[in-house]
Design a protein around this motif. Structure first.
Motif, PDB file in Angstrom:
ATOM      1  N   PHE A   1       0.834  -1.197   0.000  1.00 50.39           N
ATOM      2  CA  PHE A   1       0.000   0.000   0.000  1.00 50.39           C
ATOM      3  C   PHE A   1       0.875   1.256   0.000  1.00 50.39           C
ATOM      4  O   PHE A   1       0.538   2.257  -0.644  1.00 50.39           O
ATOM      5  CB  PHE A   1      -0.923   0.009   1.210  1.00 50.39           C
ATOM      6  N   LEU A   2       2.015   1.206   0.694  1.00 53.39           N
ATOM      7  CA  LEU A   2       2.937   2.341   0.699  1.00 53.39           C
ATOM      8  C   LEU A   2       3.502   2.577  -0.705  1.00 53.39           C
ATOM      9  O   LEU A   2       3.621   3.728  -1.145  1.00 53.39           O
ATOM     10  CB  LEU A   2       4.070   2.082   1.696  1.00 53.39           C
ATOM     11  N   GLN A   3       3.807   1.504  -1.427  1.00 56.12           N
ATOM     12  CA  GLN A   3       4.259   1.673  -2.817  1.00 56.12           C
ATOM     13  C   GLN A   3       3.171   2.322  -3.665  1.00 56.12           C
ATOM     14  O   GLN A   3       3.463   3.149  -4.536  1.00 56.12           O
ATOM     15  CB  GLN A   3       4.627   0.311  -3.407  1.00 56.12           C
ATOM     16  N   PHE A   4       1.911   1.955  -3.395  1.00 55.13           N
ATOM     17  CA  PHE A   4       0.815   2.539  -4.162  1.00 55.13           C
ATOM     18  C   PHE A   4       0.679   4.028  -3.852  1.00 55.13           C
ATOM     19  O   PHE A   4       0.398   4.832  -4.755  1.00 55.13           O
ATOM     20  CB  PHE A   4      -0.485   1.803  -3.858  1.00 55.13           C
ATOM     21  N   LEU A   5       0.875   4.423  -2.610  1.00 50.18           N
ATOM     22  CA  LEU A   5       0.836   5.853  -2.272  1.00 50.18           C
ATOM     23  C   LEU A   5       1.920   6.607  -3.035  1.00 50.18           C
ATOM     24  O   LEU A   5       1.692   7.741  -3.490  1.00 50.18           O
ATOM     25  CB  LEU A   5       1.011   6.048  -0.771  1.00 50.18           C
ATOM     26  N   ARG A   6       3.072   6.004  -3.194  1.00 50.98           N
ATOM     27  CA  ARG A   6       4.146   6.653  -3.964  1.00 50.98           C
ATOM     28  C   ARG A   6       3.754   6.761  -5.435  1.00 50.98           C
ATOM     29  O   ARG A   6       4.092   7.745  -6.111  1.00 50.98           O
ATOM     30  CB  ARG A   6       5.439   5.860  -3.813  1.00 50.98           C
ATOM     31  N   THR A   7       3.016   5.748  -5.949  1.00 52.28           N
ATOM     32  CA  THR A   7       2.531   5.825  -7.326  1.00 52.28           C
ATOM     33  C   THR A   7       1.553   6.984  -7.487  1.00 52.28           C
ATOM     34  O   THR A   7       1.597   7.717  -8.488  1.00 52.28           O
ATOM     35  CB  THR A   7       1.839   4.500  -7.716  1.00 52.28           C
ATOM     36  N   ILE A   8       0.678   7.157  -6.521  1.00 49.16           N
ATOM     37  CA  ILE A   8      -0.251   8.292  -6.558  1.00 49.16           C
ATOM     38  C   ILE A   8       0.518   9.606  -6.525  1.00 49.16           C
ATOM     39  O   ILE A   8       0.234  10.530  -7.305  1.00 49.16           O
ATOM     40  CB  ILE A   8      -1.242   8.212  -5.372  1.00 49.16           C
ATOM     41  N   GLU A   9       1.502   9.678  -5.642  1.00 46.40           N
ATOM     42  CA  GLU A   9       2.315  10.895  -5.526  1.00 46.40           C
ATOM     43  C   GLU A   9       2.970  11.242  -6.856  1.00 46.40           C
ATOM     44  O   GLU A   9       3.015  12.411  -7.265  1.00 46.40           O
ATOM     45  CB  GLU A   9       3.385  10.666  -4.449  1.00 46.40           C
ATOM     46  N   ALA A  10       3.425  10.234  -7.588  1.00 46.15           N
ATOM     47  CA  ALA A  10       4.113  10.480  -8.859  1.00 46.15           C
ATOM     48  C   ALA A  10       3.144  10.869  -9.967  1.00 46.15           C
ATOM     49  O   ALA A  10       3.551  11.543 -10.924  1.00 46.15           O
ATOM     50  CB  ALA A  10       4.901   9.229  -9.264  1.00 46.15           C
ATOM     51  N   ASN A  11       1.884  10.453  -9.881  1.00 44.21           N
ATOM     52  CA  ASN A  11       0.926  10.689 -10.961  1.00 44.21           C
ATOM     53  C   ASN A  11       0.069  11.934 -10.774  1.00 44.21           C
ATOM     54  O   ASN A  11      -0.599  12.350 -11.731  1.00 44.21           O
ATOM     55  CB  ASN A  11       0.000   9.473 -11.111  1.00 44.21           C
ATOM     56  N   VAL A  12       0.049  12.529  -9.603  1.00 45.85           N
ATOM     57  CA  VAL A  12      -0.748  13.731  -9.357  1.00 45.85           C
ATOM     58  C   VAL A  12       0.155  14.945  -9.495  1.00 45.85           C
ATOM     59  O   VAL A  12       1.216  15.009  -8.869  1.00 45.85           O
ATOM     60  CB  VAL A  12      -1.397  13.694  -7.961  1.00 45.85           C
ATOM     61  N   PRO A  13      -0.223  15.912 -10.312  1.00 48.38           N
ATOM     62  CA  PRO A  13       0.627  17.093 -10.518  1.00 48.38           C
ATOM     63  C   PRO A  13       0.971  17.792  -9.201  1.00 48.38           C
ATOM     64  O   PRO A  13       0.144  17.875  -8.290  1.00 48.38           O
ATOM     65  CB  PRO A  13      -0.228  17.993 -11.416  1.00 48.38           C
TER      66      PRO A  13
END
Length: 381
Positions: free
Chosen positions: A258-270
């Protein structure tokens, strides 16, 4: 004779002109707000008989001042039909929309026996079963199966059906509902609202024999048994504004994934946009590592749904669509093939995203739940 013929011609032209102009009925139809609400409810309720819903629409249109001809054209009925239900409503109000008793053979089942069948259906269960059937009730009441079926249908009784429900016991239920629904109906400026959740244990299933394809008069057929080829977990974040989805696939379902997924969100949101996450109270969302990461990333704001209220999270609806359209009848011979299929579906979704439209206010939801609680608290079961 010429004079009489001319008079008939004039009268005929007058009648035709009145009809073409869509003359209104003599009586004026005026609705109170309560009557209008009842009629609108009849047109929207899924279980309303179609004939009754049509009559309600006719009355509403007449009350809005439309002529009989215009109402008839819109509802695809005759002007006589419109005039009939207009006058019936003016004379009898809501009761006038119901069918009048029709001529026929005299009743053989009196009200007392009907009451007895209804009471037994509602207040008892048969020996050796969990619910009544038309046959068992017919034997018990000494009536025919057809008679029992008609009585149940007339009073909307369906003992064979059962639905599920779950009321949240969260002490902060009302506050959380208002918080999340407020995000849906009035999202904050310069921010992205994401509904986040995991769809775990997605199985890669392959049928033991080849599918038999669809043919005229024959549905697609498959074997009832299958072979398992592993599982995967889809982490998804649904953007409520656009309907686009950020997705990650992992073989395990832990806090680290889930922490990796939060980092994915961080990278995809301007950068420059705040991120509001709507998610449930699952344990992996609240571990110390997750809390520490969120503290280090202040643009993330978490909104937890109430316990036992996953229906508030819009991504659950997207998961249901994914299952219905793509996974349930899919065949996958490996976990990797399953993951490729899910990624393909996400790409198709994001090429032409369509957001869900949330219409219920927090007050609407709380009022509906209050009605349900009152109804269940008054139940004898």
């Amino acid at each position: 004779m010429n004079y009489i013929s001319g008079l008939k011609s004039i009268v005929y032209r007058i009648l035709v002109t009145e009809s073409a102009m869509g003359r209104k009925a003599a009586g004026e139809l005026v609705l109170t707000q309560m009557e209008r609400d009842e009629l609108v409810a009849l047109t929207l309720r899924r279980k309303t008989a179609q004939a009754l819903a049509l009559r309600a629409r006719i009355v509403l249109a007449c009350a809005d001042g439309h002529a009989n001809k215009a109402v008839a054209a819109r509802q695809r009925v005759t002007q006589q039909t419109v005039g009939k239900w207009r006058s019936r409503y003016i004379e009898h109000r809501l009761d006038g929309l119901l069918d009048a008793p029709r001529a026929g053979a005299p009743r053989t089942i009196d009200d007392a026996r009907v009451d007895a069948v209804i009471a037994k259906t509602l207040e008892s269960i048969p020996e050796g079963a969990t619910h009544w059937s038309t046959r068992s009730m017919a034997r018990q009441a000494g009536l025919s199966q057809t008679a029992i079926s008609r009585i149940w249908r007339a009073f909307g009784l369906q003992p064979h059906r059962q639905e599920t429900f779950k009321l949240s016991s969260d002490p902060l239920f009302a506050r959380k509902v208002r918080d999340i629904v407020g995000l849906y109906l009035d999202p904050p400026l310069r921010a992205m609202v994401l509904c986040v959740d995991e769809k775990s244990q997605i199985q890669a299933l392959d049928r033991t024999q080849p599918l038999l394809p669809l043919a005229p008069g024959i549905p697609e057929r498959r074997t009832h048994d299958y072979e398992r080829h592993g599982t995967t977990t889809l982490f998804a974040a649904l953007d409520i504004a656009t309907g686009a989805v950020i997705g990650d696939l992992h073989r395990r379902h832990r806090s680290s994934e889930f922490l990796q997924f939060l980092r994915t969100i961080e990278a995809n949101v301007p950068q420059g946009l705040d991120i509001h996450l709507v998610m449930d109270n699952y344990g992996t969302h609240k571990t110390l590592s997750i809390r520490n990461w969120l503290v280090r990333h202040p643009r993330f704001h978490v909104h937890f749904t109430p316990t036992s209220a996953s229906w508030l999270n819009q991504v659950e609806r997207w998961f249901a669509t994914l299952t219905q359209k793509y996974l349930r009848r899919g065949t996958h011979r490996s976990t990797r093939q399953l993951e490729q299929a899910i990624r393909h579906y996400i790409k198709i979704n994001n090429d032409n995203p369509k957001p869900f439209v949330w219409t219920k206010t927090a007050d609407d939801i709380l009022t509906s739940i209050e009605r349900f609680c009152l109804r269940t608290s008054n139940s004898r079961h």
